[in-house]
Design a protein around this motif. Structure first.
Motif, mmCIF file in Angstrom:
data_model
loop_
_atom_site.group_PDB
_atom_site.id
_atom_site.type_symbol
_atom_site.label_atom_id
_atom_site.label_comp_id
_atom_site.label_asym_id
_atom_site.label_seq_id
_atom_site.Cartn_x
_atom_site.Cartn_y
_atom_site.Cartn_z
ATOM 1 N N TYR A 1 -4.703 14.096 5.759
ATOM 2 C CA TYR A 1 -5.331 13.612 7.002
ATOM 3 C C TYR A 1 -4.178 13.338 7.947
ATOM 4 C CZ TYR A 1 -6.393 9.042 9.415
ATOM 5 O OH TYR A 1 -6.494 7.979 10.274
ATOM 6 N N LYS B 1 -6.033 11.799 14.621
ATOM 7 C CA LYS B 1 -7.358 11.181 14.817
ATOM 8 C C LYS B 1 -8.042 11.748 16.046
ATOM 9 C CE LYS B 1 -5.141 6.944 13.363
ATOM 10 N NZ LYS B 1 -5.412 5.832 12.530
ATOM 11 N N ARG C 1 -4.184 -6.368 12.351
ATOM 12 C CA ARG C 1 -5.158 -5.329 11.998
ATOM 13 C C ARG C 1 -6.178 -5.866 10.987
ATOM 14 N NH1 ARG C 1 -2.348 -0.075 9.729
ATOM 15 N NH2 ARG C 1 -4.215 0.620 8.648
ATOM 16 N N SER D 1 -8.456 1.487 7.466
ATOM 17 C CA SER D 1 -7.422 2.518 7.397
ATOM 18 C C SER D 1 -8.118 3.815 6.991
ATOM 19 C CB SER D 1 -6.375 2.134 6.348
ATOM 20 O OG SER D 1 -5.405 3.141 6.245
ATOM 21 N N GLY D 2 -7.835 4.893 7.715
ATOM 22 C CA GLY D 2 -8.563 6.142 7.477
ATOM 23 C C GLY D 2 -8.617 6.535 6.008
ATOM 24 N N SER D 3 -7.440 6.622 5.383
ATOM 25 C CA SER D 3 -7.384 7.130 4.011
ATOM 26 C C SER D 3 -8.102 6.209 3.021
ATOM 27 C CB SER D 3 -5.936 7.342 3.587
ATOM 28 O OG SER D 3 -5.198 6.153 3.793
ATOM 29 N N ARG E 1 -11.335 7.266 1.115
ATOM 30 C CA ARG E 1 -11.310 8.121 -0.093
ATOM 31 C C ARG E 1 -11.084 7.303 -1.357
ATOM 32 N NH1 ARG E 1 -7.070 11.677 2.951
ATOM 33 N NH2 ARG E 1 -5.787 10.204 1.799
ATOM 34 N N SER F 1 2.257 5.506 9.733
ATOM 35 C CA SER F 1 1.596 6.817 9.789
ATOM 36 C C SER F 1 0.688 6.878 11.021
ATOM 37 C CB SER F 1 0.837 7.134 8.505
ATOM 38 O OG SER F 1 0.236 5.995 7.980
ATOM 39 N N ARG F 2 0.090 5.736 11.350
ATOM 40 C CA ARG F 2 -0.769 5.645 12.539
ATOM 41 C C ARG F 2 -0.016 6.128 13.787
ATOM 42 N NH1 ARG F 2 -5.300 1.765 13.773
ATOM 43 N NH2 ARG F 2 -5.537 2.073 11.547
HETATM 44 C C1 DP6 Z 1 0.251 10.836 5.284
HETATM 45 O O1 DP6 Z 1 -4.739 6.269 6.345
HETATM 46 O O2 DP6 Z 1 -2.470 5.172 6.456
HETATM 47 O O3 DP6 Z 1 -0.936 9.392 3.814
HETATM 48 O O4 DP6 Z 1 -5.888 5.625 9.428
HETATM 49 O O5 DP6 Z 1 -3.884 4.969 10.732
HETATM 50 O O6 DP6 Z 1 -4.490 3.677 8.686
HETATM 51 P P1 DP6 Z 1 -4.511 5.021 9.382
HETATM 52 O O7 DP6 Z 1 -3.579 5.991 8.561
HETATM 53 P P2 DP6 Z 1 -3.408 6.171 6.992
HETATM 54 O O8 DP6 Z 1 -2.705 7.608 6.981
HETATM 55 C C2 DP6 Z 1 -2.472 8.315 5.809
HETATM 56 C C3 DP6 Z 1 -1.621 9.483 6.117
HETATM 57 C C4 DP6 Z 1 -1.099 10.242 4.920
HETATM 58 C C5 DP6 Z 1 -2.027 11.406 4.582
HETATM 59 C C6 DP6 Z 1 -3.290 11.087 3.825
HETATM 60 O O9 DP6 Z 1 -3.349 10.103 3.061
HETATM 61 O O10 DP6 Z 1 -4.226 11.881 3.967
#
Ligand code: DP6
Length: 330
Positions: free
Chosen positions: A37, A40, A92, A156-158, A161, A209-210
């Motif tokens: 991922y 955004k 956050r 947090s996006g990831s 999962r 990473s954001r």
């Molecule tokens: C490189 O989920 O930490 O691990 O949504 O901004 O909190 P935010 O970001 P985050 O980004 C993960 C990025 C990565 C790739 C992945 O886990 O898919």
């Protein structure tokens, strides 16, 4: 749509539930993306430009214990260290907690992670996922795992999962409110599949990473090619998992991570998470592979590498990489 509206539309009347007086506890595994991922389409809701796919690391992850605070303040600790709630992570966290509570509700939150959090070995994924599961217990929401995934994504996006074991696909979705953007567990399992955690540094990363993904989108024209690459890689990785084609899985995963890092190197200003030690380890992996050992790597927003291999090669890999922690999630 705003975060608070998403929380309201999922929780409805349950936002008025009375919290339990005793403490509750929940665990969520950390997950490693095989197809990343990166980028955004909505920064507030953490809605991704593309879908992604990960493997959860079994009992490696975060446990959250939460109870109502006995004084008028929030207290949050991570691995026995008090989190500064005025720091960017602390802020956050508070924004996230405010989505779910009445103003007078304050929490004592204890998070224990059995994996280094800020070094890119684990993202904050397992932290937010375990927190959402704990809140679900505390307030007796009885939400589905899919709904918990949507709420975890707001943190947090990831994290969306990290609600399942095994291989999980995060569907990017197309809706502006993100109600179709959540994780889904793949049916296929792969008991022989191993992940080796190769720690180069435990130091906290300088660029989150954001921030790094946003800078990539804003300053790198090469990002235009990323969605197409992800579409192809996602299909190849799913096929590889279904057919247990390790070479296809390894080479696609490695190339996906390398393109993500190549894009970061060519943003303005450039972002480089690899250290000389990371690069030396990559060379060693490529050399071992050219000598016939099926081993591949992936890398997130940090200098550490995660090696991918099958259980039959555990011993030889442990010899080549002393100190590497091996996880066999299946
Ligand atoms: C490189 O989920 O930490 O691990 O949504 O901004 O909190 P935010 O970001 P985050 O980004 C993960 C990025 C990565 C790739 C992945 O886990 O898919």
């Amino acid at each position: 749509m705003k975060m608070v509206e998403v929380a309201q539309s999922i929780l409805g009347e349950r936002l008025h539930n009375t919290p339990a007086t005793s403490s509750v506890k929940a665990f969520a595994p950390t997950n490693i993306a095989l197809c990343k991922y990166w980028g955004k389409r909505d920064q507030e809701l953490n809605l991704p430009v593309t879908s992604s796919l990960s493997i959860s690391l079994g009992d490696k992850g975060a446990t959250t214990i939460i109870r109502m605070s006995s004084d008028a303040h929030d207290h949050v600790s991570l691995n026995d260290q008090e989190i500064d709630l005025a720091s960017s992570f602390g802020k956050r966290l508070i924004v996230f907690l405010n989505l779910f509570r009445k103003t007078r509700d304050k929490f004592d939150i204890i998070i224990h992670a059995n994996i280094p959090i800020a070094a890119g070995l684990a993202s904050s994924a397992s932290g937010f996922a375990s927190l959402v599961k704990a809140l679900n217990e505390l307030y007796q929401w009885n939400l589905s795992t899919q709904e918990l995934s949507i709420l975890a994504r707001l943190g947090s996006g990831s994290a969306c999962r990290s609600l399942w074991d095994g291989f999980v696909e995060w569907h990017a979705g197309v809706r502006a409110d993100g109600m179709d953007s959540f994780g889904e567990k793949l049916q296929a399992t792969w008991p022989e599949f191993c992940v080796g955690l190769l720690l180069v540094s435990e130091k906290e990363k300088e660029v989150s990473s954001r921030e790094a993904m946003q800078r990539t989108i804003e300053t790198n024209a090469a990002y235009q090619r990323w969605p197409e690459k992800v579409t192809k890689d996602l299909a190849a990785i799913k096929l590889a998992i279904n057919e247990k084609n390790f070479e296809l899985l390894g080479k696609t995963t490695e190339s996906n991570a390398l393109m993500m890092h190549a894009m970061m190197l060519t943003t303005q200003p450039p972002i480089q998470y690899s250290t000389p030690e990371t690069l030396a380890l990559m060379q060693k992996i490529w050399r071992l592979r050219s000598e016939g050992l099926p081993v591949y790597f992936t890398q997130d927003a940090g200098p550490n590498l995660k090696l991918l291999f099958l259980a039959e090669n555990k011993v030889v890999l442990a010899q080549n990489f002393p100190g590497m922690e091996i996880v066999q999630p299946g």
